[in-house]
Motif scaffolding. Structure first.
Motif, PDB file in Angstrom:
ATOM      1  N   VAL A   1       3.834   6.298 -12.475  1.00  0.00           N
ATOM      2  CA  VAL A   1       2.429   6.938 -12.996  1.00  0.00           C
ATOM      3  C   VAL A   1       3.100   8.422 -12.957  1.00  0.00           C
ATOM      4  N   TRP A   2       3.058   9.173 -14.208  1.00  0.00           N
ATOM      5  CA  TRP A   2       3.385  10.602 -14.344  1.00  0.00           C
ATOM      6  C   TRP A   2       1.960  11.074 -14.557  1.00  0.00           C
ATOM      7  N   LEU A   3       1.753  12.213 -13.885  1.00  0.00           N
ATOM      8  CA  LEU A   3       0.780  13.342 -13.723  1.00  0.00           C
ATOM      9  C   LEU A   3       0.769  14.717 -14.163  1.00  0.00           C
ATOM     10  N   VAL A   4      -0.221  15.179 -14.686  1.00  0.00           N
ATOM     11  CA  VAL A   4      -0.136  16.534 -14.990  1.00  0.00           C
ATOM     12  C   VAL A   4      -1.547  17.147 -14.649  1.00  0.00           C
ATOM     13  N   ASP A   5      -1.699  18.113 -13.260  1.00  0.00           N
ATOM     14  CA  ASP A   5      -2.854  18.573 -12.972  1.00  0.00           C
ATOM     15  C   ASP A   5      -3.890  17.397 -12.554  1.00  0.00           C
ATOM     16  N   GLY A   6      -3.236  16.206 -12.096  1.00  0.00           N
ATOM     17  CA  GLY A   6      -4.139  15.101 -11.490  1.00  0.00           C
ATOM     18  C   GLY A   6      -4.475  14.065 -12.775  1.00  0.00           C
ATOM     19  N   GLU A   7      -4.200  14.371 -13.910  1.00  0.00           N
ATOM     20  CA  GLU A   7      -4.483  13.451 -14.944  1.00  0.00           C
ATOM     21  C   GLU A   7      -3.272  12.793 -15.395  1.00  0.00           C
ATOM     22  N   VAL A   8      -3.521  11.482 -15.512  1.00  0.00           N
ATOM     23  CA  VAL A   8      -2.360  10.735 -15.755  1.00  0.00           C
ATOM     24  C   VAL A   8      -1.869  10.690 -17.391  1.00  0.00           C
TER      25      VAL A   8
ATOM     26  N   GLU B   1       0.737  -1.221  -0.005  1.00  0.00           N
ATOM     27  CA  GLU B   1      -0.035   0.046   0.149  1.00  0.00           C
ATOM     28  C   GLU B   1       0.831   1.180   0.285  1.00  0.00           C
ATOM     29  N   TYR B   2       2.093   1.177  -0.484  1.00  0.00           N
ATOM     30  CA  TYR B   2       2.950   2.381  -0.305  1.00  0.00           C
ATOM     31  C   TYR B   2       3.105   3.130  -1.844  1.00  0.00           C
ATOM     32  N   ALA B   3       3.625   4.383  -1.600  1.00  0.00           N
ATOM     33  CA  ALA B   3       3.573   5.130  -2.793  1.00  0.00           C
ATOM     34  C   ALA B   3       4.763   6.163  -2.290  1.00  0.00           C
ATOM     35  N   LEU B   4       5.845   6.505  -3.410  1.00  0.00           N
ATOM     36  CA  LEU B   4       6.643   7.520  -3.221  1.00  0.00           C
ATOM     37  C   LEU B   4       6.300   8.596  -4.317  1.00  0.00           C
ATOM     38  N   MET B   5       6.000   9.747  -3.804  1.00  0.00           N
ATOM     39  CA  MET B   5       5.372  10.781  -4.593  1.00  0.00           C
ATOM     40  C   MET B   5       6.419  11.879  -4.779  1.00  0.00           C
ATOM     41  N   PHE B   6       6.585  12.430  -6.082  1.00  0.00           N
ATOM     42  CA  PHE B   6       7.519  13.513  -6.585  1.00  0.00           C
ATOM     43  C   PHE B   6       6.624  14.667  -6.888  1.00  0.00           C
ATOM     44  N   ARG B   7       6.574  15.728  -6.343  1.00  0.00           N
ATOM     45  CA  ARG B   7       5.790  17.018  -6.531  1.00  0.00           C
ATOM     46  C   ARG B   7       6.891  18.190  -7.351  1.00  0.00           C
ATOM     47  N   PHE B   8       6.605  18.788  -8.367  1.00  0.00           N
ATOM     48  CA  PHE B   8       7.469  19.739  -9.046  1.00  0.00           C
ATOM     49  C   PHE B   8       6.472  20.977  -9.331  1.00  0.00           C
TER      50      PHE B   8
ATOM     51  N   THR C   1       5.881  13.325 -19.225  1.00  0.00           N
ATOM     52  CA  THR C   1       5.602  14.722 -18.735  1.00  0.00           C
ATOM     53  C   THR C   1       4.719  14.638 -17.697  1.00  0.00           C
ATOM     54  N   ALA C   2       5.147  15.364 -16.435  1.00  0.00           N
ATOM     55  CA  ALA C   2       4.590  15.350 -15.229  1.00  0.00           C
ATOM     56  C   ALA C   2       4.744  16.527 -14.438  1.00  0.00           C
ATOM     57  N   ASP C   3       3.922  16.924 -13.646  1.00  0.00           N
ATOM     58  CA  ASP C   3       4.345  17.969 -12.494  1.00  0.00           C
ATOM     59  C   ASP C   3       4.084  17.202 -11.295  1.00  0.00           C
ATOM     60  N   THR C   4       3.805  15.644 -11.135  1.00  0.00           N
ATOM     61  CA  THR C   4       3.778  14.939 -10.107  1.00  0.00           C
ATOM     62  C   THR C   4       4.119  13.223 -10.699  1.00  0.00           C
ATOM     63  N   VAL C   5       4.879  12.639 -10.224  1.00  0.00           N
ATOM     64  CA  VAL C   5       5.257  11.273 -10.500  1.00  0.00           C
ATOM     65  C   VAL C   5       5.202  10.322  -9.171  1.00  0.00           C
ATOM     66  N   ILE C   6       4.477   9.284  -9.538  1.00  0.00           N
ATOM     67  CA  ILE C   6       4.101   8.777  -8.184  1.00  0.00           C
ATOM     68  C   ILE C   6       4.818   7.236  -8.653  1.00  0.00           C
ATOM     69  N   GLU C   7       5.872   6.638  -7.503  1.00  0.00           N
ATOM     70  CA  GLU C   7       5.960   5.362  -7.670  1.00  0.00           C
ATOM     71  C   GLU C   7       5.214   4.397  -6.682  1.00  0.00           C
ATOM     72  N   LEU C   8       4.937   3.142  -7.369  1.00  0.00           N
ATOM     73  CA  LEU C   8       4.240   2.200  -6.568  1.00  0.00           C
ATOM     74  C   LEU C   8       4.634   0.979  -6.674  1.00  0.00           C
ATOM     75  N   PRO C   9       4.327   0.051  -5.875  1.00  0.00           N
ATOM     76  CA  PRO C   9       4.861  -1.264  -6.093  1.00  0.00           C
ATOM     77  C   PRO C   9       4.078  -2.156  -7.526  1.00  0.00           C
ATOM     78  N   ALA C  10       5.155  -2.954  -8.164  1.00  0.00           N
ATOM     79  CA  ALA C  10       4.625  -3.485  -9.329  1.00  0.00           C
ATOM     80  C   ALA C  10       3.224  -3.958  -9.193  1.00  0.00           C
ATOM     81  N   GLY C  11       2.159  -3.726 -10.086  1.00  0.00           N
ATOM     82  CA  GLY C  11       1.060  -4.129 -10.266  1.00  0.00           C
ATOM     83  C   GLY C  11       0.145  -3.132  -9.603  1.00  0.00           C
ATOM     84  N   ALA C  12       0.389  -2.437  -8.758  1.00  0.00           N
ATOM     85  CA  ALA C  12      -0.486  -1.298  -8.084  1.00  0.00           C
ATOM     86  C   ALA C  12      -1.186  -0.596  -9.066  1.00  0.00           C
ATOM     87  N   ALA C  13      -0.453  -0.139 -10.243  1.00  0.00           N
ATOM     88  CA  ALA C  13      -1.294   0.915 -11.105  1.00  0.00           C
ATOM     89  C   ALA C  13      -1.549  -0.078 -12.514  1.00  0.00           C
TER      90      ALA C  13
END
Length: 117
Positions: free
Chosen positions: A69-76, A42-49, A92-104
């Motif tokens: 998962v790369w996001l721009v304004d909340g859209e994948v 249930e873990y995620a590491l989030m990078f915000r820019f 392209t992203a303003d937010t990147v989320i790293e999740l365990p394999a299979g979570a996305a």
């Protein structure tokens, strides 16, 4: 669309992670998941820019696969499974989320991701 009645189907909603760390410094962003042996399901590491731009991820010193998962304004904008040790990804992203394999696994470009703090 629901193929049986040609009606729009309800939006899918699910929780991608309940334990989220934010990489909010240069050091934590550079380190990412390096040198960890694993992460909980249930873990995620989030990078915000500050703004959307081309963002890259590498798997150097990460011995397990992840979903990114790369996001721009909340859209994948992109989803990619990155392989241990040698995986690379750009999007392209303003937010990147790293999740365990299979979570996305069922997350696709165009989906919305809401970050609840």
């Amino acid at each position: 669309m629901d193929p049986e009645d040609d009606e729009p189907s309800a939006p899918r909603e699910r929780v991608l992670a309940t334990q989220v760390d934010v990489a909010d410094s240069f050091g934590s962003q550079a380190r990412g998941l390096m040198f960890r042996r694993s992460v909980p399901e249930e873990y995620a590491l989030m990078f915000r820019f500050e703004e959307a731009d081309s963002r890259s991820l590498h798997m150097l010193f990460v011995p397990f696969a992840i979903d990114a998962v790369w996001l721009v304004d909340g859209e994948v904008t992109k989803v990619k499974r990155l392989r241990p040790w040698i995986g690379l990804g750009w999007g392209t992203a303003d937010t990147v989320i790293e999740l365990p394999a299979g979570a996305a696994e069922d997350v696709e470009p165009g989906d919305s991701v809401e970050i609840v703090e």
